[in-house]
Structure formats: structure tokens, C-alpha cells
Write a protein that holds these residues in place. Structure first.
Motif, PDB file in Angstrom:
ATOM      1  N   LEU A  91      45.930  50.375  39.189  1.00  0.00           N
ATOM      2  CA  LEU A  91      45.337  50.253  40.517  1.00  0.00           C
ATOM      3  C   LEU A  91      43.870  50.642  40.489  1.00  0.00           C
ATOM      4  N   GLU A  92      43.532  51.674  39.714  1.00  0.00           N
ATOM      5  CA  GLU A  92      42.133  52.071  39.608  1.00  0.00           C
ATOM      6  C   GLU A  92      41.298  50.936  39.022  1.00  0.00           C
ATOM      7  N   GLU A  93      41.854  50.267  37.990  1.00  0.00           N
ATOM      8  CA  GLU A  93      41.138  49.141  37.395  1.00  0.00           C
ATOM      9  C   GLU A  93      41.014  47.994  38.388  1.00  0.00           C
ATOM     10  N   LYS A  94      42.076  47.787  39.201  1.00  0.00           N
ATOM     11  CA  LYS A  94      42.040  46.726  40.193  1.00  0.00           C
ATOM     12  C   LYS A  94      40.943  46.977  41.214  1.00  0.00           C
ATOM     13  N   LYS A  95      40.800  48.235  41.659  1.00  0.00           N
ATOM     14  CA  LYS A  95      39.757  48.561  42.637  1.00  0.00           C
ATOM     15  C   LYS A  95      38.373  48.301  42.067  1.00  0.00           C
ATOM     16  N   SER A 132      42.373  31.899  42.319  1.00  0.00           N
ATOM     17  CA  SER A 132      42.962  31.779  40.980  1.00  0.00           C
ATOM     18  C   SER A 132      43.012  33.146  40.309  1.00  0.00           C
ATOM     19  N   GLY A 133      41.917  33.890  40.400  1.00  0.00           N
ATOM     20  CA  GLY A 133      41.871  35.218  39.809  1.00  0.00           C
ATOM     21  C   GLY A 133      42.847  36.176  40.449  1.00  0.00           C
ATOM     22  N   LYS A 134      42.949  36.118  41.784  1.00  0.00           N
ATOM     23  CA  LYS A 134      43.881  37.016  42.485  1.00  0.00           C
ATOM     24  C   LYS A 134      45.332  36.715  42.125  1.00  0.00           C
ATOM     25  N   LEU A 135      45.676  35.425  42.060  1.00  0.00           N
ATOM     26  CA  LEU A 135      47.046  35.063  41.680  1.00  0.00           C
ATOM     27  C   LEU A 135      47.369  35.548  40.268  1.00  0.00           C
ATOM     28  N   ALA A 136      46.415  35.352  39.369  1.00  0.00           N
ATOM     29  CA  ALA A 136      46.633  35.798  37.997  1.00  0.00           C
ATOM     30  C   ALA A 136      46.847  37.304  37.943  1.00  0.00           C
ATOM     31  N   ALA A 137      46.012  38.042  38.673  1.00  0.00           N
ATOM     32  CA  ALA A 137      46.124  39.503  38.663  1.00  0.00           C
ATOM     33  C   ALA A 137      47.445  39.953  39.282  1.00  0.00           C
ATOM     34  N   GLN A 138      47.864  39.330  40.382  1.00  0.00           N
ATOM     35  CA  GLN A 138      49.111  39.725  41.037  1.00  0.00           C
ATOM     36  C   GLN A 138      50.313  39.482  40.134  1.00  0.00           C
ATOM     37  N   PHE A 139      50.367  38.312  39.496  1.00  0.00           N
ATOM     38  CA  PHE A 139      51.504  38.024  38.622  1.00  0.00           C
ATOM     39  C   PHE A 139      51.475  38.908  37.371  1.00  0.00           C
ATOM     40  N   PRO A 172      44.886  40.768  25.198  1.00  0.00           N
ATOM     41  CA  PRO A 172      45.296  42.163  25.175  1.00  0.00           C
ATOM     42  C   PRO A 172      46.662  42.318  25.805  1.00  0.00           C
ATOM     43  N   ALA A 173      47.443  43.224  25.260  1.00  0.00           N
ATOM     44  CA  ALA A 173      48.790  43.469  25.782  1.00  0.00           C
ATOM     45  C   ALA A 173      48.714  44.228  27.097  1.00  0.00           C
ATOM     46  N   ILE A 174      49.707  43.983  27.968  1.00  0.00           N
ATOM     47  CA  ILE A 174      49.789  44.707  29.230  1.00  0.00           C
ATOM     48  C   ILE A 174      50.873  45.755  29.069  1.00  0.00           C
ATOM     49  N   SER A 175      50.489  46.998  29.185  1.00  0.00           N
ATOM     50  CA  SER A 175      51.439  48.083  28.965  1.00  0.00           C
ATOM     51  C   SER A 175      52.430  48.191  30.120  1.00  0.00           C
ATOM     52  N   LYS A 176      53.554  48.844  29.871  1.00  0.00           N
ATOM     53  CA  LYS A 176      54.571  49.013  30.902  1.00  0.00           C
ATOM     54  C   LYS A 176      54.018  49.791  32.089  1.00  0.00           C
ATOM     55  N   LEU A 194      35.765  34.335  37.040  1.00  0.00           N
ATOM     56  CA  LEU A 194      37.123  34.259  36.508  1.00  0.00           C
ATOM     57  C   LEU A 194      37.287  35.232  35.334  1.00  0.00           C
ATOM     58  N   GLN A 195      36.261  35.346  34.520  1.00  0.00           N
ATOM     59  CA  GLN A 195      36.329  36.263  33.389  1.00  0.00           C
ATOM     60  C   GLN A 195      36.439  37.711  33.847  1.00  0.00           C
ATOM     61  N   THR A 196      35.769  38.053  34.929  1.00  0.00           N
ATOM     62  CA  THR A 196      35.861  39.421  35.446  1.00  0.00           C
ATOM     63  C   THR A 196      37.274  39.726  35.918  1.00  0.00           C
ATOM     64  N   TRP A 197      37.868  38.770  36.657  1.00  0.00           N
ATOM     65  CA  TRP A 197      39.273  38.960  37.050  1.00  0.00           C
ATOM     66  C   TRP A 197      40.167  39.125  35.811  1.00  0.00           C
ATOM     67  N   GLY A 198      39.941  38.275  34.823  1.00  0.00           N
ATOM     68  CA  GLY A 198      40.763  38.347  33.621  1.00  0.00           C
ATOM     69  C   GLY A 198      40.609  39.655  32.882  1.00  0.00           C
ATOM     70  N   ASP A 199      39.368  40.136  32.758  1.00  0.00           N
ATOM     71  CA  ASP A 199      39.122  41.392  32.047  1.00  0.00           C
ATOM     72  C   ASP A 199      39.823  42.563  32.728  1.00  0.00           C
ATOM     73  N   ARG A 200      39.720  42.629  34.043  1.00  0.00           N
ATOM     74  CA  ARG A 200      40.287  43.764  34.763  1.00  0.00           C
ATOM     75  C   ARG A 200      41.809  43.720  34.806  1.00  0.00           C
ATOM     76  N   ALA A 201      42.379  42.516  34.883  1.00  0.00           N
ATOM     77  CA  ALA A 201      43.837  42.386  34.936  1.00  0.00           C
ATOM     78  C   ALA A 201      44.453  42.214  33.559  1.00  0.00           C
ATOM     79  N   LYS A 202      43.573  42.237  32.523  1.00  0.00           N
ATOM     80  CA  LYS A 202      44.021  42.033  31.148  1.00  0.00           C
ATOM     81  C   LYS A 202      44.747  40.699  30.992  1.00  0.00           C
ATOM     82  N   VAL A 203      44.104  39.672  31.544  1.00  0.00           N
ATOM     83  CA  VAL A 203      44.613  38.304  31.468  1.00  0.00           C
ATOM     84  C   VAL A 203      43.634  37.484  30.634  1.00  0.00           C
TER      85      VAL A 203
END
Length: 758
Positions: free
Chosen positions: A691-695, A489-496, A736-740, A519-528
Motif C-alpha cells: 500500500l505504501e508503494e501504491k501511494k 490500463s495501469g490501474k487495472l494492472a495494479a489492482q489485479f 520481478p516476483a510479487i511476494s505473498k 505505464l512504466q511508472t504503474w508497472g514499476d510500482r505494482a511490480k508488473v
């Protein structure tokens, strides 16, 4: 003895007790066993043998039920059991998968604590020819491992040959013996000044000579070893351990140790403890000192029994620590196991192994099979069976096709989780490619099997499509706990999110704190944004609030993670049904997708999980996880060939974000049979802040996944509200907004996992 006794005429019931005199406790247990057996069946004829009865026959002959005492020297003589010496008898049927082969009897040494020479007499060696012949009989009986035994196997000699040459002769005479192991051995035979060079040659270079030695150590203090009249020093033991581990890094050591030997002061015990701490011996047999009559040690100043027990406990705890450290190094490795039952067996290194509790495919008693180690406890390894790829090579390389070959190949394909229908179809294709009597090459096999798999898998190849007119597209994630559902679930959210979509996550598994945290960690890093509720609270309320917020934010996708407690099917059904009823109040068409995550490691159990979840909820597609080596992925083909197969959208084969990839039948089939190398790492994408945040997220997630696997919170017994209206307010999640600059397409696809064939 049992084999010889079974050849005698008559129908009388016979019990043979082989007594031991090493400790007083061993003698007590033997007496207790005799009394218990006689009480349960007074008609039982009890024959007593062994060291205890040899030393003091008068103390044993009057025990209830004992009809005869047989000396150690005569107990293996056919004449003693009423048989002719010259007659040949059937091979003994061992109750063990590891066969014991005795090569000598007796001992010429005079350790001050030991009574064995009194019971077993002087050292006597069996001839090399006799030993080799007995080994052949054991191998013919189906044994895959032979253990060389005796009172003092280091003393075996024939002319100028020592133990090393005997072991080499056994292996050369029987090239089909997979494993040869030594039982307890005197360190003197391996010490620098008294070593057997032929034995060292086997230890360091012979793969069939298992990487394990059990040393008759007894102490780690120089002075105590001298008082025991042992023939080795602590320095000799250090030499042996360092040399074995240098030659074979996973080499295992076992040892016997006596705690509280007479005259052992605190300082001398500390010396032993320090030596053991340095040697890190994983398999320790620890005994508090036991006085034996008529031994020199029994006349020495004794250590109080309480202190003996305390010291033994300290050494055992140290041994447990070293054992777990040793076993942990095998986690993630593929190793061979000699199965003793369908579920447990032993590695060459003497490590105990057990299949994970929910493993569908079982072992075969007496067979050596390949497994993948998943975890280690303080004294045991756990894991799953994997396909023995070597068998494919043995079956096919340079082999003409015949019925036996095809049958063996079909068995291996089924064992790879492909299922009987696909295996049968593959065999049919093999017959067309290489008719019976002709040779089939490995490449022909791979090409044929890849074609069968692609044909089977193509109908279920379906990319996951986000419905753009849905704001949001509601995706319900279901699956058994431990299948990687929350991680996926976290990976799908981050990818999209990285591809520019506005995504929300809902932590609907309110009973597992680790799942919410993950799930919260995935959300924090992907800004979801991640919508959570109270632990043990109403999951339907979380789903309702998440959808409400996602609608207001005009999100593209809402992913709802759910619980997966199949042990309480009715509760899970009610929870999922209520969740769906509640979210339909906000969107009558929701959920728009229901994806079931399946752990490929579970093999054929995955078929049962599909059936159960389709009964609970309208599943629309599948995600197959954990294809990173342990599982070979054949279960996907079995799922595709079943009744009303579901589309497969994604496969996951690693920890990284890009290791969750869309399913493609052709690439999957080729990767499965090894036509292409799909095990390489992806090339590094261009570095970006996202990508750095993703790692960094991947590092955090790996830690959390471990927590999630080990910690399943207790289910709360809260009564659910009779109303379908959500009863609890969920915690707000900032958006949080996701920047371009952070919007990025998911990484390009590349193969899947290691193949069925190496």
C-alpha cells in the motif's frame, strides 16, 4: 444613440461614430474608420459625436462622409434625432449580454494628462429614479448583468447620497438582477479618508455586487501621481486591495496604467513596478503616455517614446504573469459564467471563459450557467458545462406539477446527458407519482429518477471476468487520447497484481512518450512487467512480443494499451487490425476482451465514440472515466438505453487506485441522484508495504497524467511492413516476483461521485 436614431423616419443608411480623445491613437483610429466606411459606401450618412469631435469640431467636419457633428450633451436627447422629448420609445436592444447603464456625464477634475473635461464638460448626474427605471428596462430586455458607466462614476451624487446608496437602490428595486458591476472607478472613493461606506458595504457583503473593481490607477509612484494631479496615493491602493481580498478572497482587480509619463525617471518607474509587483493586479490596461494638446503634462519634460514602449511592455508582461496566477486558482472549481456566445463568457471576477474545444453541450448566449474549470492560460479559463443543480430546486421545491414544470425538468435531465429517451421516461414516471396539479417533493423526484435509472442501467451491469483457462487473458484497451485509457490500463494492472494475479502490460501507443512513461511508472510500482518498443515504431510488434513473453511466463492477464488518434481514422483502423492479426498468430482467440474507455466529460460525444470504435474493432465492454465532479454521469444511462448497448465493467472518478471501481447499477443510480452520500473518501486500508508503494505510485502518476494530457507526440510517418510478421524486436522487461506479503485484494467498493442534486 443607436436606439434613438433607429426610431427616425426614412430609409437612409446611417453610421454613428462615437469618437474618443484619450490618446492620439484613439483619434487616429476614429479618422481611419470614417474614411474606410465612406470609401466602402459613399452613400452612407456619417454622424460624428464623442470627445474628439467635441474638442476640435473643425478638424473633423470636413472628413469624407461626415454629415453632422452632435455634441456630447445633446447626443442622448430625442430632440437631436428628430423625436419628441415626451414620447416613450422601445427599450434598446443591446448587442452585448452585459448592459451598460450610464449614470453621469462629465468630470470636475483636472488631471494633467487628460482632455476629457474639455470634451465632456462638468460632472452631471442622472437622477436615481431615472437610473432605476432604465435598469428595469434593461432587465426586462433580458440582461443578467448591468455595468454602471460614466466618465467619473465616483462623482455621482443626489442630495447626500453617493454611489454606494445608488447601487443599493438598484439592487433593492430589482431583486431579479443577478449581477451589478462598476466600470472604471476613481480610487479616491474607496480610500481610507474619503471612502463611501455604503459602497464598501456592498463590496464586502453583497453577493450580487460582483467581486471586481477596475481602478483608475495610472501610476504606482507617489511623485508621479502628484504630477498627474491624481487624488490617491499608493498607500490608498494597498488599503483597497488588501481590504477587498480579505473580504472576498477571489476578488479581482483591474487597473489602467500610463507608462512613461513625463519626468518618469528609471527610479520612479521602478517604484511603480515594485508597487504593481506587490499588488498583483491580474487585469491591466497599459498605455504608453500619449501627449494631448493643451494639457499641462504635454509641457513637462518628456520620456523618449522608445522608453515608453519598453516600460509599457514590461508592465504588460508583469500583468500577464499576475493574470495567469489569478486564473489558476479557479482550476477545479465550479463557477458561474455569463455566456456571451455558445462557447465563451465571463465570470463575475471579470475572467474570460471558453468551453473546451470538444465539448458537446454548448452554452446559451445571455444566460448564467454553471461550469467546471479545467485549465487556465495566461489570459483565459477553459472548462465544461455542468448541470445547474439549483434549477432542479427552483423547478421542484414546493411546486405543483404542471406542463411548464415538466417541460423545464425534462430539459434539465437532457442537459445532464441522460438523453431524451430516459428524460421522457422519467417524466412519464413523475406524472404517475404526482399527477398534474399536485406537488412533488425533492425526495419523490430522486426516488423516481433513481428507479428509472436503475431499471435502465441494470442490463449493462456486468463484472469484468478473467477467463482462468486463458494464459493469458488478453485485454485490448482502446479509446480516444485523453480519456484516461493509459491511466486505466495501469490501474487495472495494479489492482489485479495486488489481488495475486500475474499481469503483463504492453505499451502499444508508440507515438506518445508520456503514455509509455506513465505505464512504466504503474508497472514499476505494482511490480508488473511493461513491454515497450521504439518511439514511433510498430505497435503490432510490441503487442506480439508482449503476448509471447506473457505466454512463456504463464501470466494470467495481458493488458495492451493502444493509440487513440481519431483524427486519422484510417491509420488507427489499420493499426488496430494489424495488431489483432499479429496476436492471433500466437493465440487464435485473442484478444479475449476489448474495453473502450470513455470520458464522461465529453457528454453526448461519447455516443459517437462508441459508434466509431465499434466500426474499428469488436468492442466487448466499456469503462467510464472522469466522473469526479465535472461530469455528473448521466451519459452512462444514455449509453445503456441506445441500440445494442455494451456492458459497463468499471467507472473511474478520481486519481487514486481505488477510484476505479466495478460498475453497479443500483449504487450508481442512487449516487447519481444524491439519495446517498457517495462523495466521502474511503477509509484508509491497513498499512502494508504494497500500500505504501501504491501511494507513492499515485503521486508519480498524477504528475505523469498532466504530461500525458499536454504532450501528444507527433505521429511518425513510418511505412508499415507488408508482412503480418512483427518486424521489430521489443525491449525486454524484467519480471520481478510479487511476494505473498504484497498480494492484496482490491479495496472494498464504496459509492461513486457527486450527484445531480446538491
Amino acid at each position: 444613440m443607436e436606439n434613438l436614431a433607429s426610431q427616425t423616419a426614412g430609409e437612409e443608411k446611417l453610421l454613428i461614430v462615437n469618437s474618443c480623445a484619450v490618446t492620439a491613437e484613439a483619434e487616429r483610429q476614429a479618422r481611419q474608420a470614417i474614411r474606410k466606411a465612406h470609401k466602402e459606401d459613399p452613400s452612407l450618412k456619417i454622424v460624428l459625436t464623442g470627445c474628439a469631435s467635441e474638442r476640435n469640431p473643425e478638424q473633423w467636419k470636413d472628413l469624407p462622409g461626415v454629415s453632422k457633428i452632435v455634441s456630447n450633451i445633446k447626443k442622448l436627447s430625442p430632440k437631436e434625432w428628430g423625436l419628441k422629448e415626451t414620447q416613450s420609445y422601445p427599450a434598446p436592444q443591446s448587442r452585448r449580454t452585459r448592459a451598460l447603464l450610464q449614470i453621469q456625464q462629465g468630470c470636475d477634475h483636472s488631471c494633467t494628462f487628460c482632455v476629457i473635461p474639455q470634451g465632456r464638460g462638468k460632472a452631471r448626474s442622472l437622477s436615481k429614479a431615472e437610473i432605476i427605471a432604465q435598469a428595469g428596462t434593461l432587465i426586462e430586455a433580458g440582461h443578467k448583468e448591468i455595468v454602471i458607466t460614466g466618465v467619473d462614476i465616483a462623482s455621482w451624487k443626489e442630495d447626500n447620497d453617493r454611489l454606494g446608496k445608488l447601487c443599493r437602490a438598484i439592487l433593492e428595486a430589482h431583486p431579479n438582477l443577478p449581477r451589478l458591476r462598476l466600470s472604471s472607478i476613481d480610487p479616491e472613493l474607496l480610500a481610507p479618508n474619503t471612502s463611501d461606506p455604503d459602497l464598501w458595504e456592498l463590496i464586502e457583503h453583497e453577493e450580487r455586487f460582483v467581486p471586481y473593481l477596475h481602478l483608475s490607477l495610472q501610476a504606482g509612484s507617489t511623485l508621479i501621481l502628484k504630477r498627474m494631479k491624481r487624488r490617491h496615493s499608493p498607500e490608498d491602493v494597498t488599503y483597497i486591495i488588501e481590504r477587498t481580498r480579505k473580504a472576498r478572497p477571489n476578488f479581482a482587480i483591474g487597473a489602467d496604467l500610463i507608462a512613461g509619463f513625463p519626468t518618469e525617471t528609471d527610479e520612479l518607474f521602478d517604484e511603480t513596478f515594485a508597487s504593481l509587483s506587490k499588488w498583483k493586479i491580474p487585469f491591466m490596461h497599459v498605455f504608453p503616455y500619449s501627449e494631448r494638446p493643451n494639457t499641462p503634462a504635454a509641457k513637462m519634460p518628456s520620456v523618449p517614446k522608445k522608453i515608453r514602449q519598453e516600460r509599457a511592455k514590461d508592465v504588460r508582461l508583469l500583468g500577464q504573469k499576475h493574470c495567469q496566477e489569478f486564473l489558476t486558482q479557479f482550476v477545479g472549481q465550479e463557477v458561474s459564467v455569463l455566456f456571451e456566445t455558445e462557447e465563451k463568457g465571463m465570470l463575475p471576477e471579470f475572467a474570460r471563459f471558453r468551453l473546451e474545444p470538444e465539448t458537446a453541450r454548448k452554452g446559451i448566449s445571455g444566460e448564467i450557467l454553471q461550469v467546471k474549470i479545467t485549465r487556465a492560460t495566461e489570459n483565459e479559463l477553459f472548462g465544461h458545462l455542468i448541470l445547474n443543480t439549483q434549477k432542479f430546486t427552483e423547478i421542484l421545491t414546493g411546486t405543483k406539477i404542471d406542463e411548464d414544470t415538466l417541460e423545464a425538468l425534462e430539459d434539465e435531465l437532457i442537459a445532464a446527458d441522460l438523453g431524451p429517451e430516459i428524460a421522457a421516461l422519467a417524466i412519464k414516471r413523475f406524472r404517475a407519482v404526482a399527477p398534474v396539479g399536485e406537488e412533488i417533493t425533492t425526495e419523490q423526484l430522486k426516488e423516481t429518477l433513481a428507479g428509472v435509472l436503475e431499471e435502465t442501467l441494470k442490463p449493462v451491469e456486468a463484472p469484468f471476468i478473467l477467463q482462468e483457462d486463458k494464459k493469458p487473458h488478453v485485454l485490448l484497451m482502446v479509446g480516444v487520447n485523453g480519456t484516461g485509457k493509459t491511466t486505466t490500463s495501469g490501474k487495472l494492472a495494479a489492482q489485479f497484481a495486488l489481488s495475486g494475479k500475474k499481469v503483463f502490460l504492453a505499451a502499444g501507443d508508440t507515438f506518445r512518450a508520456a503514455a509509455v512513461e506513465q505505464l512504466q511508472t504503474w508497472g514499476d510500482r505494482a511490480k508488473v512487467p511493461v513491454i515497450t518498443g521504439k518511439m514511433g515504431g510498430d505497435a503490432a510488434s510490441v503487442a506480439y512480443d508482449a503476448l509471447d513473453q506473457a505466454i512463456k511466463a504463464e501470466a494470467d492477464l495481458l493488458i495492451i494499451d493502444t493509440a487513440g488518434r481519431l483524427h486519422n481514422k484510417n491509420t488507427l483502423m489499420e493499426e488496430l487490425a494489424k495488431m489483432i492479426r499479429v496476436i492471433k498468430k500466437l493465440d487464435p482467440e485473442a484478444p479475449h476482451s476489448v474495453l473502450l474507455t470513455l470520458d464522461a466529460v465529453t457528454g453526448q460525444n461519447a455516443l459517437d465514440q462508441v459508434r466509431i470504435f465499434r466500426e474499428l474493432v469488436q468492442v466487448t465492454g466499456l469503462i467510464i472515466t472522469k466522473l469526479d465532479g465535472t461530469a455528473r454521469g448521466g451519459i452512462v444511462a444514455a449509453l445503456a438505453s441506445g441500440d445494442a448497448p455494451l456492458p459497463v465493467h468499471y467507472v473511474g472518478f478520481g486519481e487514486k487506485l481505488e477510484d476505479l471501481r466495478p460498475f453497479e447499477a443500483k449504487l450508481y443510480a442512487k449516487g447519481l441522484v444524491g439519495l446517498e452520500d457517495h462523495s466521502e473518501e474511503l477509509s484508509e486500508p491497513e498499512e502494508t508495504p504494497a500500500l505504501e508503494e501504491k501511494k507513492q505510485a499515485e503521486v508519480d502518476i498524477q504528475v505523469l497524467e498532466t504530461k500525458a494530457d499536454e504532450a501528444v507526440a507527433e505521429e511518425a510517418s513510418n511505412a508499415e511492413s507488408d508482412s503480418d510478421k512483427p518486424a521489430e524486436a521489443s525491449e525486454q522487461a524484467n519480471e520481478p516476483a510479487i511476494s505473498k506479503e504484497e498480494k492484496k485484494e482490491p479495496p472494498a467498493k464504496k459509492g461513486f461521485f457527486r450527484s445531480l442534486f446538491k
